[in-house]
Motif scaffolding. Structure first.
Motif, mmCIF file in Angstrom:
data_model
loop_
_atom_site.group_PDB
_atom_site.id
_atom_site.type_symbol
_atom_site.label_atom_id
_atom_site.label_comp_id
_atom_site.label_asym_id
_atom_site.label_seq_id
_atom_site.Cartn_x
_atom_site.Cartn_y
_atom_site.Cartn_z
ATOM 1 N N ASP A 405 -44.770 13.367 -12.161
ATOM 2 C CA ASP A 405 -43.601 14.500 -12.438
ATOM 3 C C ASP A 405 -44.120 15.795 -12.279
ATOM 4 O OD1 ASP A 405 -45.779 13.811 -14.501
ATOM 5 O OD2 ASP A 405 -44.348 14.492 -15.917
ATOM 6 N N ARG A 409 -50.434 19.539 -16.536
ATOM 7 C CA ARG A 409 -50.411 19.350 -17.662
ATOM 8 C C ARG A 409 -51.009 17.868 -18.185
ATOM 9 N NH1 ARG A 409 -44.220 20.121 -18.935
ATOM 10 N NH2 ARG A 409 -43.480 17.725 -18.592
ATOM 11 N N GLU A 411 -49.773 15.190 -18.527
ATOM 12 C CA GLU A 411 -48.962 14.012 -18.095
ATOM 13 C C GLU A 411 -49.260 13.392 -16.642
ATOM 14 O OE1 GLU A 411 -44.919 13.502 -19.540
ATOM 15 O OE2 GLU A 411 -44.942 15.592 -19.979
ATOM 16 N N TRP A 415 -43.307 9.522 -13.521
ATOM 17 C CA TRP A 415 -41.901 9.459 -14.175
ATOM 18 C C TRP A 415 -40.920 8.989 -13.050
ATOM 19 C CZ3 TRP A 415 -40.612 9.196 -18.936
ATOM 20 C CH2 TRP A 415 -41.470 9.694 -20.043
ATOM 21 N N ASP A 418 -37.387 10.998 -11.979
ATOM 22 C CA ASP A 418 -37.854 12.241 -11.236
ATOM 23 C C ASP A 418 -37.931 11.832 -9.666
ATOM 24 O OD1 ASP A 418 -38.847 12.583 -13.954
ATOM 25 O OD2 ASP A 418 -39.796 14.496 -13.348
ATOM 26 N N TRP A 471 -33.787 6.154 -14.887
ATOM 27 C CA TRP A 471 -35.232 6.176 -14.671
ATOM 28 C C TRP A 471 -35.715 4.942 -14.440
ATOM 29 C CZ3 TRP A 471 -33.435 10.699 -16.467
ATOM 30 C CH2 TRP A 471 -34.078 11.523 -16.644
ATOM 31 N N TYR A 519 -32.538 9.336 -21.630
ATOM 32 C CA TYR A 519 -32.793 10.918 -21.326
ATOM 33 C C TYR A 519 -31.543 11.295 -20.799
ATOM 34 C CZ TYR A 519 -37.589 8.461 -21.053
ATOM 35 O OH TYR A 519 -38.596 7.854 -21.278
ATOM 36 N N TRP A 522 -31.102 14.845 -17.833
ATOM 37 C CA TRP A 522 -32.351 15.506 -18.313
ATOM 38 C C TRP A 522 -32.243 17.099 -18.046
ATOM 39 C CZ3 TRP A 522 -35.375 14.559 -22.105
ATOM 40 C CH2 TRP A 522 -36.607 15.182 -21.934
ATOM 41 N N PHE A 627 -31.332 16.921 -14.106
ATOM 42 C CA PHE A 627 -31.894 16.124 -13.079
ATOM 43 C C PHE A 627 -30.985 15.132 -12.259
ATOM 44 C CE2 PHE A 627 -36.727 15.714 -14.278
ATOM 45 C CZ PHE A 627 -36.827 17.478 -14.717
ATOM 46 N N GLU A 671 -39.752 23.001 -13.837
ATOM 47 C CA GLU A 671 -39.288 21.939 -14.297
ATOM 48 C C GLU A 671 -37.890 22.300 -15.073
ATOM 49 O OE1 GLU A 671 -41.703 20.890 -17.902
ATOM 50 O OE2 GLU A 671 -40.539 18.902 -18.008
ATOM 51 N N MET A 687 -42.840 21.939 -23.214
ATOM 52 C CA MET A 687 -42.407 21.135 -21.865
ATOM 53 C C MET A 687 -42.071 22.207 -20.860
ATOM 54 S SD MET A 687 -40.118 17.825 -21.880
ATOM 55 C CE MET A 687 -39.041 18.700 -20.810
ATOM 56 N N HIS A 692 -42.648 20.848 -11.030
ATOM 57 C CA HIS A 692 -41.772 19.589 -11.179
ATOM 58 C C HIS A 692 -40.751 19.475 -9.935
ATOM 59 C CE1 HIS A 692 -42.404 17.914 -15.124
ATOM 60 N NE2 HIS A 692 -41.337 17.376 -15.189
HETATM 61 C C1 BGC Z 1 -41.450 14.550 -17.985
HETATM 62 C C2 BGC Z 1 -40.222 14.578 -16.937
HETATM 63 C C3 BGC Z 1 -39.693 12.950 -17.463
HETATM 64 C C4 BGC Z 1 -39.302 13.311 -18.776
HETATM 65 C C5 BGC Z 1 -38.501 11.984 -19.202
HETATM 66 C C6 BGC Z 1 -41.405 14.679 -19.286
HETATM 67 O O1 BGC Z 1 -42.028 14.883 -20.102
HETATM 68 O O2 BGC Z 1 -42.143 15.690 -17.466
HETATM 69 O O3 BGC Z 1 -40.131 14.994 -15.741
HETATM 70 O O4 BGC Z 1 -38.671 12.660 -16.593
HETATM 71 O O5 BGC Z 1 -40.380 13.492 -19.587
HETATM 72 O O6 BGC Z 1 -37.406 12.379 -20.080
#
Ligand code: BGC
Length: 819
Positions: A405, A409, A411, A415, A418, A471, A519, A522, A627, A671, A687, A692
């Motif tokens: 994603d 950071r 993460e 994902w 995305d 997703w 989500y 998003w 998204f 993002e 966030m 992103h």
């Molecule tokens: C990520 C997103 C991801 C999402 C899911 C986030 O923390 O960075 O890009 O798709 O969580 O909701």
């Protein structure tokens, strides 16, 4: 266990103690690891050494894998140039093995092999203890002319030691140049007699399978050098909360003598992923500390989200990731350092040291999966060109073993939402066929026994949820998209049983309502019901299953899905349409998704497309999608002939829009549309990534519609050239926008390079290339009665006309068409 590794054992060293509390309940709150705590030196990483003798050096291969990441040295030389080996997988099920021809590294007589192993994606800070609970491990086998000559077992000597004292993907790396280097340790003059024997790690119960996809590498042709070097020597008061940096030298040049107490801030003018490679000289024991950041603090004010003095690196959005690299000088003259077992997402690098030192050279190395770039786009609009470049840098940054994603950071996970939104854009930009083949294997490995795809692939300690609408559906959407672009059925065949399982458990668990509403669309500006997304994606999944069943000739399954579609569609109609079959949801995304997924048709679909256009206009010619709505938005407008509105959105500069973030300083895709604004400063720190790629999905539209390169048959054996020209004028042109006058694209399809280019001034000129062995159908916009076709004049009436376009069949060749 794989045949090659029949007798080889994973070896480990339980003296290795991860520097973090592996059992802490909350990964974000792990002690010592929240922002502003420091990277610490530890005892080093597990190092394994084996001496072995050879009578010849010919035809010798090393096969290896690791639970973690590994670097290998033979007789004083680093083996190969791949990074972060063997990559990110679901270690419960699989680790990849790599084969290297190592003949050139070997001696007749005595040889030494050394492996240094880091936690990597196995027992790293944000995945542990989901995969690894213990130290990382290594396995290898050396074969000569088909015969085994050396393999991992307890006789390998091991110690926790070496220059890399601490390493973690998310936190960074601490390297001490005073310790023996791995090249030194991998020659037999280095004494490891006192080291203990390796322990056998029995924790791996998965499969060792051959490496698939492109290796992670330093992509030398994409490395960057400093655009601007600023030397600072403290903080001065400027009336703000944190003050501002005091500048000692504004445009410093290398080599640079850095004085005690000075900090160097390097701006690359481009956000990227990789690490800094520095050449430095200084006193033994000097610690050079590097921090990596996406932005600089813009004022020193807390109200603008700043986390430090104006001009200093802004890192609070990295959340718990420390993202630092420390190097302790050996003092032996010029020294080169670059990290090995981590990577960073950044535009700025800050270097600090307690003592003075000389910064002789600096290169920012671009690290990522080495996918060959296949697409080139250019337009008459400089900002759109910047958007295209930002998207490509977003892809280079986030395709690193898995599609992440974001790369900076805490993460950096695969994902799925995305990834599916961006997948077609990615496949035009670069050859991602191998990369996605590997990731779909990861998808199957992460699939639950029942059949659910996970929201993050591979799953991780903090992200184990599954079945989220749009997703988890990546498991259906991506194989189809890859098939259409690359024409290789095997991605469908390999994945088919898994996809069937996914759909069948959705039916069992959720009836016809589709995957879990989690989500939604998003980060959208308007809320479109999450349940609508679930139902719409379910119908879409089934549509793709019908197509994919047909592609691999499973007519009975196609028939099954046709029937299932009817039921799923009825559910959609009952819940998201009124009695007259009109859509209940009124957001842009409701309309876009309904049109994109063919949930409405005929005149009503045209009506909704008109409404969508009006609604966008009413919204100040701006989108309000997240998204999901966004990647479908422009293609849907074009599907209904509303290319001009697509251009309006593409070239919009007011928030929210693609070019808005460019005006605020974006060099990659953000993002959020407003991750940073000149007016208000930094967005919500909870966030807020500046790299992103999801919104970069508009580049798909530029390829497919603005330039007009669209497959008819999978793999572009037969394709459409459907350049959609910007014809906006008068009231249709929003204030400040000028029409696009030129679009040029080329795409290296698996069947050859396709080119499409148009220029519209007083004349309309179109140039295209149809590669050998392919054919195209050109939908040529008609602006005049006569068309000059490779120098020969024709009357438009000679051609079939469809929606204002002359339809012309083209065989392989180059064409120049003027009107
Ligand atoms: C990520 C997103 C991801 C999402 C899911 C986030 O923390 O960075 O890009 O798709 O969580 O909701």
């Amino acid at each position: 266990m794989n045949k090659i590794f029949r007798n080889a054992k994973f070896i480990t060293n339980s003296d290795y103690d991860p520097y973090f509390d592996i059992n802490a309940s909350n990964w974000v709150k792990r002690p010592r690891l929240y922002q502003h705590t420091d990277l610490v030196s530890s005892d080093g990483l597990p190092v394994f050494i084996k001496d072995f003798a050879l009578k010849s050096t010919e035809n010798t291969s090393l096969y290896f894998s690791a639970l973690g990441c590994v670097d290998i040295f033979i007789n004083g030389k680093r083996v190969g140039s791949d990074e972060m080996k063997p990559g990110c997988t679901n270690f419960h099920k699989r680790a990849l093995y790599i084969e290297y021809d190592i003949s050139e590294y070997l001696n007749v007589g005595g040889n030494r092999i050394l492996a240094v192993v880091s936690s990597g994606w196995y027992v790293g800070r944000n995945v542990a203890p989901y995969y690894g609970k213990n130290a990382p491990a290594f396995i290898a086998c050396i074969m000569q002319n088909g015969k085994k000559v050396c393999e991992t077992d307890e006789t390998w000597k091991t110690d926790v030691c070496g220059q890399i004292r601490t390493a973690d993907i998310w936190d960074g790396e601490y390297r001490d140049g005073r310790e023996p280097d791995y090249t030194e340790m991998s020659v037999d003059s280095f004494n490891c007699d006192e080291w203990k024997n390796s322990e056998i790690a029995n924790c791996f119960t998965g499969e060792l399978s051959e490496f698939v996809g492109p290796q992670v590498r330093v992509r030398d042709n994409l490395n960057l050098t400093a655009e601007k070097i600023t030397v600072t020597d403290g903080i001065k008061y400027n009336g703000s909360d944190y003050g501002e940096i005091s500048i000692a030298e504004e445009n410093a040049k290398l080599p640079l003598k850095v004085k005690k107490g000075q900090t160097v801030i390097i701006d690359l003018a481009q956000e990227m992923v990789g690490w800094a490679k520095i050449k430095v000289k200084g006193a033994r024991g000097t610690i050079i500390k590097m921090r990596f950041a996406e932005f600089l603090n813009d004022s020193g004010e807390i109200s603008r989200g700043n986390d430090g003095p104006k001009g200093s690196v802004y890192t609070v959005n990295l959340r718990s990731a420390l993202a630092k690299a420390y190097y302790v000088l050996s003092g032996k003259g010029e020294e080169i350092y670059r990290p090995t077992f981590t990577f960073f997402g950044y535009r700025y690098v800050e270097l600090t040291a307690e003592g003075e030192y000389e910064l002789i050279d600096f290169v920012s190395e671009t690290v990522g999966s080495d996918t060959k770039e296949t697409g080139r786009l250019e337009t008459s609009d400089e900002l759109v060109n910047k958007l295209i470049s930002n998207t490509i840098w977003g892809q280079r940054s986030n395709y690193l073993s898995i599609p992440t994603d974001c790369p900076q950071r805490d993460e950096r996970f695969g994902w799925t939402g995305d990834a599916q939104a961006f997948s077609i854009t990615a496949a035009y930009n670069a050859d991602v066929s191998g990369f996605m083949k590997k990731w779909m294997q990861d998808a199957r490995d992460a699939q639950s026994d029942e059949g659910a795809y996970s929201d993050v692939i591979p799953r991780s300690q903090c992200c184990r949820s599954e079945n989220a609408a749009a997703w988890a559906d990546a498991g259906i959407i991506i194989p189809y998209n890859m098939y259409m672009i690359y024409g290789d059925k095997s991605i469908i065949e390999d994945h088919y049983t898994s996809m069937e399982k996914y759909i069948s458990q959705l039916v069992i668990n959720y009836g016809m309502s589709g995957p879990i509403p989690r989500y939604g669309d998003w980060l959208a500006y308007d809320y479109c019901k999450n349940e609508f997304i679930s139902s719409a994606y379910f119908v879409h999944d089934i549509d793709l299953m019908i197509k994919m069943s047909e592609i691999i000739e499973k007519e009975d399954r196609a028939e099954y899905y046709r029937k299932l579609r009817e039921k799923a569609y009825n559910y959609f109609a009952e819940n998201f349409m009124d009695e007259d079959g009109k859509l209940l949801g009124q957001t842009q995304t409701d309309k876009v998704i309904s049109l994109a997924f063919n949930l409405i048709s005929g005149d009503y679909a045209k009506e909704i497309a008109d409404e969508l256009e009006k609604q966008i206009k009413k919204n100040g010619s701006r989108l309000s999608t997240g998204f999901l709505g966004t990647y479908n938005l422009c293609p849907t407008l074009s599907k209904y002939g509303k290319d001009n509105m697509a251009y309006t959105l593409l070239m919009q500069r007011k928030e929210p829009s693609w070019l808005y973030s460019i005006d605020q300083g974006a060099t990659t895709i953000w993002e959020r549309w407003n991750s940073y604004t000149l007016e208000k400063g930094f967005g919500d720190v909870g966030m807020n990534s500046f790299n992103h790629y999801a919104y970069g999905s508009v580049v798909e539209w530029i390829y497919r519609y603005a330039a007009g390169i669209e497959p008819i048959e999978a793999g572009f054996k037969k394709f459409a050239l459907q350049p959609r020209v910007d014809t906006r004028k008068g009231a249709e042109l929003p204030d400040g926008q000028k029409p696009m006058t030129h679009v040029k694209a080329s795409f290296d399809s698996v069947n050859g390079t396709i080119e499409s280019e148009w220029t519209k001034d007083k004349k309309f000129t179109y140039k295209c290339t149809v590669p050998k062995g392919t054919s195209a159908v050109l939908y040529l916009p008609v602006f005049a009665k006569k068309i000059t076709f490779n120098g020969k004049q024709h009357s438009v009436s000679e051609f079939k006309n469809e929606n204002g376009c002359a339809v012309i069949k083209l065989n392989a060749g180059k064409y120049l068409i003027e009107q």
